[in-house]
Design a protein around this motif. Structure first.
Motif, PDB file in Angstrom:
ATOM      1  N   LEU A  42       5.813   0.090  -3.758  1.00 61.37           N
ATOM      2  CA  LEU A  42       6.201   0.648  -4.604  1.00 61.37           C
ATOM      3  C   LEU A  42       7.567   0.455  -5.415  1.00 61.37           C
ATOM      4  O   LEU A  42       8.498   0.158  -4.519  1.00 61.37           O
ATOM      5  CB  LEU A  42       6.370   2.405  -4.351  1.00 61.37           C
TER       6      LEU A  42
ATOM      7  N   VAL B 101       5.836  10.075  -1.089  1.00 62.74           N
ATOM      8  CA  VAL B 101       5.130   8.893  -1.016  1.00 62.74           C
ATOM      9  C   VAL B 101       4.664   8.486   0.194  1.00 62.74           C
ATOM     10  O   VAL B 101       5.666   8.680   1.111  1.00 62.74           O
ATOM     11  CB  VAL B 101       6.188   7.844  -1.600  1.00 62.74           C
TER      12      VAL B 101
ATOM     13  N   SER C  80       3.275   6.214   3.040  1.00 67.07           N
ATOM     14  CA  SER C  80       3.049   4.592   3.424  1.00 67.07           C
ATOM     15  C   SER C  80       2.942   4.389   4.923  1.00 67.07           C
ATOM     16  O   SER C  80       3.031   5.112   5.817  1.00 67.07           O
ATOM     17  CB  SER C  80       4.685   4.293   3.255  1.00 67.07           C
TER      18      SER C  80
ATOM     19  N   LEU D  32       9.857   4.780  -9.769  1.00 69.16           N
ATOM     20  CA  LEU D  32       9.340   6.108  -9.773  1.00 69.16           C
ATOM     21  C   LEU D  32      10.023   6.386 -11.321  1.00 69.16           C
ATOM     22  O   LEU D  32      11.318   6.396 -11.269  1.00 69.16           O
ATOM     23  CB  LEU D  32       9.713   6.986  -8.749  1.00 69.16           C
TER      24      LEU D  32
ATOM     25  N   ILE E 164       0.670   8.656  -3.719  1.00 70.19           N
ATOM     26  CA  ILE E 164       1.916   9.434  -4.161  1.00 70.19           C
ATOM     27  C   ILE E 164       1.242  10.700  -4.563  1.00 70.19           C
ATOM     28  O   ILE E 164       0.407  10.743  -5.307  1.00 70.19           O
ATOM     29  CB  ILE E 164       2.214   8.393  -5.480  1.00 70.19           C
TER      30      ILE E 164
ATOM     31  N   ALA F 104       4.528   5.589 -11.653  1.00 68.46           N
ATOM     32  CA  ALA F 104       4.937   4.795 -10.693  1.00 68.46           C
ATOM     33  C   ALA F 104       4.529   3.248 -10.931  1.00 68.46           C
ATOM     34  O   ALA F 104       3.483   2.972 -11.549  1.00 68.46           O
ATOM     35  CB  ALA F 104       4.298   5.046  -9.250  1.00 68.46           C
TER      36      ALA F 104
ATOM     37  N   VAL G  20       2.486   1.324   0.514  1.00 71.34           N
ATOM     38  CA  VAL G  20       2.102   2.565   0.064  1.00 71.34           C
ATOM     39  C   VAL G  20       0.534   2.760  -0.253  1.00 71.34           C
ATOM     40  O   VAL G  20       0.097   1.714  -0.631  1.00 71.34           O
ATOM     41  CB  VAL G  20       3.258   2.785  -1.292  1.00 71.34           C
TER      42      VAL G  20
END
Length: 160
Positions: free
Chosen positions: A155, A81, A83, A158, A113, A122, A110
């Motif tokens: 985010l 991820v 960010s 997951l 991914i 996500a 974020v």
């Protein structure tokens, strides 16, 4: 006819008998409970979450233990991820330990991914509004929050 004094005495004796029975019942239950193993209730809280939040500036809230924070570079099949949250650590990596799993978390800012060997779904908010789930095919990547020029994408979950 009973006098008031006798009524008080009878009531007191009856009350003492009931209290004694209750105390015995509570004592017996306590002894039985001591013989039983402690009840474990799993709340799925992420272990060490407070320290991780202090160190990495992300919240790992709860999960089923099958998606775990990992050192980037420790394996080739990690979820990554990306960010702008923490410039000293712009990529957070997660190891998948089963064929399915979930992790509820909060990673702000974020923008991308990458999936590992499994397809990842996500849940993301952009500007505080939850968007359609982002599906990242195995060994592929997807941009997140690109439509927000100030990158307020967060985010939230997951799933594998």
């Amino acid at each position: 006819m009973l006098t008031t004094r006798r009524k008080v005495l009878i009531t007191a004796v009856a009350g003492a008998a009931v209290a004694g029975s209750l105390a015995y019942g509570v004592s017996a239950q306590a002894e039985e409970a001591a013989d039983q193993p402690a009840s474990l209730v799993e709340d799925f809280s992420y272990p060490g979450a407070a320290q991780i939040e202090a160190d990495k500036k992300i919240k790992l809230i709860k999960g089923d233990g099958k998606i775990m924070l990992a050192e980037c570079g420790s394996a080739t099949d990690l979820i990554q991820v990306e960010s702008y949250n923490n410039l000293s650590e712009p990529v957070y990596c997660f190891k998948v330990l089963g064929s399915t799993g979930f992790l509820t978390l909060e990673i702000p800012n974020v923008f991308f991914i990458w999936a590992g060997d499994e397809k990842v779904t996500a849940t993301v908010t952009v500007g505080g509004v939850e968007k359609d789930p982002v599906v990242v095919d195995a060994n592929d990547g997807e941009p997140v929050g690109a439509e927000d020029p100030k990158n307020h994408a967060v985010l939230l979950e997951l799933r594998v």
